[in-house]
Design a protein around this motif. Sequence first.
Motif, PDB file in Angstrom:
ATOM      1  N   ASP A 148      -9.287  -1.052   4.078  1.00 48.87           N
ATOM      2  CA  ASP A 148      -8.576  -1.555   5.284  1.00 48.87           C
ATOM      3  C   ASP A 148      -7.146  -1.888   5.631  1.00 48.87           C
ATOM      4  N   ALA A 149      -7.098  -0.498   4.346  1.00 46.91           N
ATOM      5  CA  ALA A 149      -5.563  -0.783   3.584  1.00 46.91           C
ATOM      6  C   ALA A 149      -5.063   0.339   4.021  1.00 46.91           C
ATOM      7  N   ASN A 150      -3.905   0.818   4.855  1.00 44.03           N
ATOM      8  CA  ASN A 150      -2.855   1.835   4.911  1.00 44.03           C
ATOM      9  C   ASN A 150      -2.103   1.883   3.614  1.00 44.03           C
ATOM     10  N   PRO A 151      -1.789   4.101   3.920  1.00 42.56           N
ATOM     11  CA  PRO A 151      -1.125   4.059   2.744  1.00 42.56           C
ATOM     12  C   PRO A 151       0.440   3.378   3.267  1.00 42.56           C
ATOM     13  N   ASP A 152       0.730   3.333   2.072  1.00 43.25           N
ATOM     14  CA  ASP A 152       2.294   2.494   1.603  1.00 43.25           C
ATOM     15  C   ASP A 152       2.956   3.318   2.887  1.00 43.25           C
ATOM     16  N   ILE A 153       4.176   1.915   3.045  1.00 50.12           N
ATOM     17  CA  ILE A 153       5.020   2.012   4.115  1.00 50.12           C
ATOM     18  C   ILE A 153       5.546   0.088   4.102  1.00 50.12           C
ATOM     19  N   GLY A 154       7.149   1.188   4.281  1.00 49.07           N
ATOM     20  CA  GLY A 154       8.687   0.666   4.532  1.00 49.07           C
ATOM     21  C   GLY A 154       9.727   1.051   3.676  1.00 49.07           C
ATOM     22  N   ASP A 155      10.782   0.543   3.853  1.00 48.56           N
ATOM     23  CA  ASP A 155      11.920   0.713   3.600  1.00 48.56           C
ATOM     24  C   ASP A 155      12.190  -0.199   2.572  1.00 48.56           C
ATOM     25  N   SER A 156      11.623  -0.712   2.334  1.00 49.52           N
ATOM     26  CA  SER A 156      11.509  -2.461   1.470  1.00 49.52           C
ATOM     27  C   SER A 156      11.376  -2.028  -0.264  1.00 49.52           C
ATOM     28  N   ALA A 157      10.905  -0.067  -0.492  1.00 52.95           N
ATOM     29  CA  ALA A 157      11.256  -0.124  -1.934  1.00 52.95           C
ATOM     30  C   ALA A 157      12.844   0.494  -2.399  1.00 52.95           C
ATOM     31  N   ILE A 158      13.858   0.341  -0.897  1.00 55.34           N
ATOM     32  CA  ILE A 158      15.349  -0.117  -1.913  1.00 55.34           C
ATOM     33  C   ILE A 158      15.065  -0.819  -2.395  1.00 55.34           C
ATOM     34  N   MET A 159      14.570  -2.101  -2.545  1.00 51.33           N
ATOM     35  CA  MET A 159      14.890  -2.799  -3.952  1.00 51.33           C
ATOM     36  C   MET A 159      14.391  -2.824  -5.316  1.00 51.33           C
ATOM     37  N   GLU A 160      13.334  -2.119  -5.289  1.00 47.26           N
ATOM     38  CA  GLU A 160      13.069  -0.837  -6.669  1.00 47.26           C
ATOM     39  C   GLU A 160      14.116  -0.389  -6.348  1.00 47.26           C
ATOM     40  N   THR A 161      14.371   0.763  -6.141  1.00 44.35           N
ATOM     41  CA  THR A 161      15.772   2.042  -6.785  1.00 44.35           C
ATOM     42  C   THR A 161      16.978   1.530  -6.481  1.00 44.35           C
ATOM     43  N   HIS A 218       9.587 -15.342   2.688  1.00 44.96           N
ATOM     44  CA  HIS A 218       9.786 -13.966   2.660  1.00 44.96           C
ATOM     45  C   HIS A 218      10.964 -13.682   3.776  1.00 44.96           C
ATOM     46  N   PHE A 219      11.512 -14.690   3.852  1.00 46.69           N
ATOM     47  CA  PHE A 219      13.261 -14.976   5.258  1.00 46.69           C
ATOM     48  C   PHE A 219      13.868 -14.477   4.163  1.00 46.69           C
ATOM     49  N   PHE A 220      14.092 -14.374   2.973  1.00 53.58           N
ATOM     50  CA  PHE A 220      15.245 -14.008   2.380  1.00 53.58           C
ATOM     51  C   PHE A 220      15.382 -12.081   1.946  1.00 53.58           C
ATOM     52  N   LEU A 221      14.078 -11.238   2.412  1.00 50.06           N
ATOM     53  CA  LEU A 221      14.017 -10.032   1.674  1.00 50.06           C
ATOM     54  C   LEU A 221      14.791  -9.359   2.360  1.00 50.06           C
ATOM     55  N   ASN A 222      14.894  -9.875   4.043  1.00 47.31           N
ATOM     56  CA  ASN A 222      15.745  -8.942   5.296  1.00 47.31           C
ATOM     57  C   ASN A 222      17.126  -9.083   4.668  1.00 47.31           C
ATOM     58  N   LEU A 223      17.395 -10.162   3.955  1.00 49.69           N
ATOM     59  CA  LEU A 223      19.131 -10.339   2.411  1.00 49.69           C
ATOM     60  C   LEU A 223      19.041  -9.718   2.049  1.00 49.69           C
ATOM     61  N   GLY A 224      18.447  -9.587   1.105  1.00 51.06           N
ATOM     62  CA  GLY A 224      17.987  -8.467   0.129  1.00 51.06           C
ATOM     63  C   GLY A 224      18.104  -6.536   0.175  1.00 51.06           C
ATOM     64  N   MET A 225      16.744  -6.616   1.145  1.00 56.20           N
ATOM     65  CA  MET A 225      17.452  -5.297   1.264  1.00 56.20           C
ATOM     66  C   MET A 225      18.541  -4.576   1.577  1.00 56.20           C
ATOM     67  N   PRO A 226      19.340  -4.690   2.854  1.00 53.36           N
ATOM     68  CA  PRO A 226      20.996  -4.833   3.422  1.00 53.36           C
ATOM     69  C   PRO A 226      21.524  -5.064   2.278  1.00 53.36           C
ATOM     70  N   THR A 227      21.914  -5.776   0.805  1.00 50.63           N
ATOM     71  CA  THR A 227      22.268  -5.794   0.012  1.00 50.63           C
ATOM     72  C   THR A 227      21.717  -4.638  -0.801  1.00 50.63           C
ATOM     73  N   ALA A 228      20.925  -4.281  -1.667  1.00 51.26           N
ATOM     74  CA  ALA A 228      20.272  -3.284  -1.780  1.00 51.26           C
ATOM     75  C   ALA A 228      21.148  -1.993  -1.189  1.00 51.26           C
TER      76      ALA A 228
END
Length: 466
Positions: free
Chosen positions: A342-355, A275-285
């Motif tokens: 055990d799961a928490n409700p949805d979390i994260g800025d990574s939905a910027i990729m779907e946006t 997942h190293f690239f994810l943190n580059l893809g997110m600011p690209t979006a």
Amino acid sequence: MRDLLFGTPTVVAAGVDVFSDALRAQGADVHDVDWRPPGLGDPADLATLALDRRRAAANRTAVERVMAAGSRLVDVRPARDVLGLPDRTLLHAGPPIGWDDASGPLRGALIGACLFEGWASTVEEAERLLASGGIALDPCHHHRAVGPMAGVTSPSMWTWCLEDPVTGGRAFCNLNEGLGKVLRMGAYNDEVLARLRWMRDVLGPVLQAAVRSMADPLDVKAVLAQMLQMGDEGHNRNRAGSLMTLRELSPAVVEVDAPSSDIAAVLRFIGGNEHFFLNLGMPTAKLALDAARDVPGSTMVTVMSRNGTEFGIQTAGTGDRWFTGPANTPVGLFLGDYGPDDANPDIGDSAIMETYGVGGFTMAAAPAIVRFVGGTVPDALATTERMYQLTLAENPAMQVPILGFRGSPTGIDVLAVARTGWLPQINTGMAGRVAGTGQVGAGLVQPPRECFEQALAALAAEARVA
């Protein structure tokens, strides 16, 4: 079958009257059903937006800005330098939230950040500091930044610095820690803190020296586009993107003036982190969607983000205003003995990729993703097809091979969501509900209806006075 072919038909019809009238003219027995698709929001608001004369041109402007935006990796710097973070300030994912309302994984990440920064020496001390308001909390999005899962970014953490060559805009994201027990999933044990210190002392400085030495900046948008041709979708599957990033950075990394053991550790860390690239893809979006901000009359979504308690969206036509609702809990596959409880409700800025139009919107490009988030290959194909009904355009730079290299569905339209009643599809990791747990699985989730109902009402109100 014979009775059906030769008997008098009895027809149940729904929708416009043209079909029913034509059948009646031929002597058929027709029963009309007053059924309409279950849309969202107030029909009066929907009608107001549909009739807004500015909308078509405004949406065309907004989505064209998104598709025109580029993304180049220009630097790696500590958050305090590029985000102007004062001491005792932490950024987090999602819309604004305080300690009292923070979910387990967000609390865990905030505690871990306090320990990492040296603001507290024990978990209990960190909890007291946060509960007393001694640490300022603010969303990443308010600082041109994004962060996956809890998204917690502290002053000493290194960040990717990306620039849009079209607008000159910049966006930022912290470095990816990997999977499992990591800060972004709410874990804060000694292993997590030791990794964060190594990232501060070794990984960040080596990457900074490498990036600054490159003759040409890494074209991150091009990497993201190529990933879709190689079986990634850009959110929960980043294998090809991470390997391409490693290929591009490695020559510069090995030439950095640092101990060989540090160089080897950096390359090993990048190579072992899918997942190293994810943190580059997110600011690209983020760069692309920020380019579409503040377009009066536009109904296009520019942010989808979650803090583990609430889900929030923003639109091009309403600027920085948040529209929020309770975050849903993803449904998917779990690690080890973990389960739905055990799961928490949805979390994260990574939905910027779907946006931006990838991630859950391009699952058709990554059929193997279903082995990680659940569902079937036909589900992945159907999801991408359905997202075209909610968006304004197809991005020719982000092509889906299995759909004949069709461009990705881009520019979520609040009006289209309201008309159809369909909600955007997001694939995501799942953090443990209890602070300190870490990742428990991955799955699929949608925003709450309330976000789009509020946005619809606000956009309609603005249209009435325009």
